[in-house]
Design an enzyme around this catalytic site. Sequence first.
Site, short mmCIF file in Angstrom:
data_model
loop_
_atom_site.label_atom_id
_atom_site.label_comp_id
_atom_site.label_asym_id
_atom_site.label_seq_id
_atom_site.Cartn_x
_atom_site.Cartn_y
_atom_site.Cartn_z
N ASP A 1 49.35 10.06 6.84
CA ASP A 1 48.01 10.59 6.58
C ASP A 1 47.27 9.51 5.80
O ASP A 1 47.53 9.30 4.61
CB ASP A 1 48.15 11.89 5.76
N LYS B 1 37.89 3.93 3.75
CA LYS B 1 38.02 4.60 5.05
C LYS B 1 36.63 4.89 5.63
O LYS B 1 36.44 4.94 6.83
CB LYS B 1 38.81 5.89 4.87
N GLU C 1 43.25 14.89 12.32
CA GLU C 1 43.75 15.54 11.10
C GLU C 1 43.90 17.06 11.26
O GLU C 1 44.93 17.61 10.90
CB GLU C 1 42.84 15.21 9.92
N ASP D 1 39.42 22.53 5.77
CA ASP D 1 39.91 21.39 4.99
C ASP D 1 38.88 21.01 3.93
O ASP D 1 37.86 20.40 4.24
CB ASP D 1 40.17 20.22 5.96
#
Length: 567
Positions: A6, A68, A145, A168
């Site tokens: 992850d 990211k 994800e 999430d």
Amino acid sequence: MIVGIDLGTTNSLIAVFRDGRPQLIPNALGDFSTPSAVALDETGKLIVGLAARERAATDPGRSAQAFKRWMGSDRTVTLGDRKFRAEELSALVLQWLKADAEAFLGEPVTEAVITVPAYFNEAQRRATRTAGELAGLKVERLLNEPTAAGLAYGLQDRPDNSTFLVFDLGGGTFDVSVLEYFDGVVEVRASAGDTRLGGEDFAHAAGKLFLERCTGLSPAERERLLQDPTLWWRAAEQAKRDLSERDQTVMGLMLDGRRLELELTRADLETATAELLQRLRRPIERALQDAQLSPTALDEVVLVGGATRMPMIRQLITRLFQRLPLRTIDPDQAIAQGAAVQAGLKARDAALEEVVLTDVMPFSLGVISSQQIGQQRVGDRFSPIIERNTPVPVSRMNRYVTVSDNQSHVELDIRQGESPVGSDNLHLGKLEIELPPLPAGQAEVEVRFTYDANGLLEVDVRDVQRGRTASTLIRNTATEMSEAQIEQALARLRMLKRHPRDEEENRYLIERAKRLYEDRLGAEREAIQHWLSQFEQVLDTQDGRAIRQARVQMREALDSVDGGFRF
Ligand code: AMP
């Protein structure tokens, strides 16, 4: 050995499928989570993880975090005198995780399943593959994800047509996805979200309560705290986390050697964040609408992301969906576990297929503007016109007014990205229009962004008073690294010197002590200075036993100052 990774914006985790189940792998500090942070120390040596996050507080010019967000763009970050692309920084994090896994498993790790957000576009996905390659990993598969979260919760073992909603809520972003399983295939049927909403906003609300209610603050101190959230965010973060476990807590912070305290209840925090909670509802509604499902038709609701530990989140979900959400897996670990499940399936040649939803706008698009806050005008703000995750094709319009009297023209600075600071986002182009002379705030322009499925952005601007228009066309140019660039990057990354793995905790303690020294004053500061000198002296002796002892003492000493929390 295939591992599951992850690769997160704030934290990354690595896991493996062993003995019939996914298992997380601890790093050199014994943690499952490794901050996605990279820094260079004063000698130019590489630091990754928790030590780098600590260092970012004291030496921001040689540290990088949250890169990211730049994957798939050619933006570079400068650390000291070196420039790095997001792929390279991600590769350094991946290398670190790979080394942890190799130390833990006692064998080389060469292949990986890496997770990416469902809304990542082709360029961002390719950049993630390149990062893996730069880290010496063959990327067997990129996995969305939410799909990973679904696998961790056994979606693949459910009957055909089962649907999961994955909720999430991370530190800075919120994502909702609807997954459907059918005959060995997982489809991401819809995804929605809010890139400006996350756990950090809830901590911020706790901090604001403190500023409003703490009676021991002078007006000057209150103003200082208001201007500089770094003085209180750790205390606010801790208070927020405490309130997930207890009905009340004491939020305490040190200011100029004085301890300030405020009692806070869970109900206080819930009242202060009612509006944030309300904002979580829209993306849920949108995802369900896009997937054409009613809340009760879903088979399960899965909670991932650290901020779902707040009881108010679980209550909201229970109310909205009339059922209890699944949350048996640690919400920080579900995605890495799911990546390991996919790695396990892959190793047995039984991999699951995945259909990816790609017809959404992967980034926010907007312009730089300024904003009026009270009497002050703040420049370099990002004003999004098309928000990330909007289905394409899409056309949206915003209106802007002039900021000075008789302003003769407006120059639109068109940007792509998720930072509230305009210039932090990727520059795409400029467009200028002339305006009639009018007092500030009276000349108005309409800006329309039209984005089509081929990645073409058309920007039109219209002077509302005179009806004149100007327009420009921007092609979404994916900025991939060429083979030659990858070769060069590999050579450069190989040249970076690193500290031995078994010294990582020493490094972390030193960086943390430095950060605390900067934070504190007076007697505390002196004590930290003293511990740091003592610790460095012991390190110089190179006596392994003495170092181990000193490390324990140092950790306890620092814990006594900041309560031992690691964020
Ligand atoms: P993630 O990006 O998934 O690691 O989520 C990080 C977010 O989860 C941060 O905003 C944390 O403050 C939040 N978080 C972690 N633990 C807790 C907790 N016990 N209670 C409330 N929020 C938490």
